[in-house]
Enzyme design. Sequence first.
Site, PDB file in Angstrom:
ATOM      1  N   HIS A 201       0.729  -1.341  -0.198  1.00  0.00           N
ATOM      2  CA  HIS A 201       0.005   0.247  -0.152  1.00  0.00           C
ATOM      3  C   HIS A 201       0.837   1.241   0.060  1.00  0.00           C
ATOM      4  CE1 HIS A 201      -2.273   3.409   1.629  1.00  0.00           C
ATOM      5  NE2 HIS A 201      -1.334   3.360   2.795  1.00  0.00           N
ATOM      6  N   GLU A 443      -6.434 -12.280 -10.462  1.00  0.00           N
ATOM      7  CA  GLU A 443      -5.259 -12.196  -9.575  1.00  0.00           C
ATOM      8  C   GLU A 443      -5.224 -13.120  -8.645  1.00  0.00           C
ATOM      9  OE1 GLU A 443      -5.747  -8.324  -7.507  1.00  0.00           O
ATOM     10  OE2 GLU A 443      -7.976  -8.559  -7.309  1.00  0.00           O
ATOM     11  N   ASN A 466       0.113  -7.903  -9.165  1.00  0.00           N
ATOM     12  CA  ASN A 466       0.720  -7.575  -7.946  1.00  0.00           C
ATOM     13  C   ASN A 466       0.260  -8.898  -6.639  1.00  0.00           C
ATOM     14  OD1 ASN A 466       1.458  -5.087  -8.673  1.00  0.00           O
ATOM     15  ND2 ASN A 466      -0.204  -4.014  -7.511  1.00  0.00           N
ATOM     16  N   ASP A 467      -1.064  -8.775  -6.930  1.00  0.00           N
ATOM     17  CA  ASP A 467      -1.547 -10.180  -6.188  1.00  0.00           C
ATOM     18  C   ASP A 467      -1.305 -11.567  -6.956  1.00  0.00           C
ATOM     19  OD1 ASP A 467      -2.697  -9.196  -3.916  1.00  0.00           O
ATOM     20  OD2 ASP A 467      -4.382  -7.976  -4.991  1.00  0.00           O
ATOM     21  N   CYS A 514      -3.078  -4.358 -14.680  1.00  0.00           N
ATOM     22  CA  CYS A 514      -3.243  -3.174 -14.112  1.00  0.00           C
ATOM     23  C   CYS A 514      -2.197  -3.163 -12.625  1.00  0.00           C
ATOM     24  CB  CYS A 514      -4.373  -2.534 -13.539  1.00  0.00           C
ATOM     25  SG  CYS A 514      -5.306  -3.786 -12.738  1.00  0.00           S
TER      26      CYS A 514
END
Length: 595
Positions: A201, A443, A466-467, A514
Amino acid sequence: MILNLSEIGRATTIEGIPASPGIVIGKAFILDAERPHVPEEEIAAEEIGREVERFREAIEDTKVLLRRLRGELEEELGENQAAIFDAHLMILEDSMVVEGTLKRITDDCTRAELALTETIGHVTRAMGRTEDEYLKDRIYDIKDIERRLLMRLLGRDDRTLRNLDDEVIVVAHDLAPTDTASMRKERVKGFITEVGGRTSHASIMARSLEIPAVVGAHSVTESISQGETVIIDGVLGLVVYGFDTAVLEYYLERKREYEDFEKQLLKLKDYPAVTRDGRKFELGANIEGPEDVASAVSHGAEGIGLFRTEYLFLARQDIPSEDEQYEAYRSVVESMAPGPVLIRTLDVGGDKFGLAGQHEAEANPFLGWRGIRYSLAHPNIFIRQLKAILRASAYGNVRIMFPMVSSINEVKDGKQVLEAARQQLRIEGQEFCEDIEVGIMIETPAAVVLADALAREVDFFSIGSNDLIQYTLAVDRGNDRVAYLYDQYHPAVLELIRQTVRAAKKHRKWVGLCGEMAGDPLSVLLLIGLGLSELSTSPLMLPEVKSIIRSTSYNSARKVVSRALDMQTGPEVRRYLEQIFKRKYPEISATEMIV
Ligand code: PEP
Ligand code: MG
């Protein structure tokens, strides 16, 4: 690369993870987020009067401070945000807290600090046992007030990120969404944290604020002193301190070069992202709120490829109303029209915590109540958000996306709630666009395995690398200890992206990406060659991505992919991409210090 500063001059460095590019030099502000230590000594009976007095003074001083902060926040962000402080001010009047503490001071002969923490402990334990959601929410406020009162009683400075007087570089163990939400770009010039990864984050927020940052810089809060001058090298992920003038001059020069290079790239802003052999890609920006739109536009985004709506919900005491959300979505949609705005439904959980009503810490938050799971469990919150998004669709080109999907039923259920939202709007006579695109994030590995069936349910896929990387490789994206295993070029990750694209194409659906990988210059050739048609990343990275797309051909990108997919390890793929990169883009390589 390893930069050998000792060849330049004298300096001490801490190596971390580059989280947001750029170079900044400034004074360190060490954020003391820890609860202060409370001395446990008893006092003599004659000291009681003085302790009572100290406590009353601390209450009054804290009220003055909070009223001032409330006024400042109201001026800057409006009454809604400022109202956060009303609950805090009420606690300072609360008899359980105030009278309870005074009684402990006199009955138990303890110092005000200890009497306060014992009283608060008692009050919050009782509140934690109630079923009343509203009361449970107040626990955070009471703890915050306890910290403020303790700082005052102990004579410690209670500066927060909101009321900084000078320009600083924030140095912290970690930064929660509540910390980053209160950062102001005019004051915070960069930040360094001890924990975190490139996709956690805090890193995402640094790129959104367009300030250089390094995360995972071990023991930085102990190594650097308050007010010391430090350099953040956000390109290489270095924290530099205790340096001499030779090192300072070197960094001033590199900073200038970096800024010149950025300016050059911005000249491409109004050109399309098209390869030399004519293949066009959609380039979108990732945003966290309407305030990021200006940056998206100025960096050349054609649309918004990911609106992380959870930031509208965090760091506040209530759930935003339908109207409030609608205003936020509409303002983004209108500013970007006719470009598309892909609005992702709430994705709280993982490292984005702090939503009103989320009380219990989870043992494995990334595997817990996240994304669509949370929304489906809270139909009122979900439908309110969907109605707001639909209403905004009357003003431009809106796409809706569900996050963290791991089963077909989640998509079907999500679509059902969406239909219910449409139905409510029809009854209310509200306008909205009837045929907006509905998609999902890919994801989880389960979503890739099910991609064929999922593609029948939706209009598009957006890969959340990312995930996807963290779940595929079983590596927590925010844990710097295992950051060396978090590898976007791991053959398993590349294979899952390939499978996703194949399934989408089979059903004639478009697929984008993304995650932060889309903004990594080294990955761009790979991603376009893999057949993605859209890339979305933080605005800051867009010019570089566009310049790479424009100076390559789709054909050569496909060749790169076919070689890379034959390789057996991530580092091998990385080395291969670095070699090509240095040859094809010497200027970018020099600024990114790829040697
Ligand atoms: C992702 O997982 O890649 C993504 C874009 O979503 P977030 O970073 O918000 O989890
Ligand atoms: Mg994600």
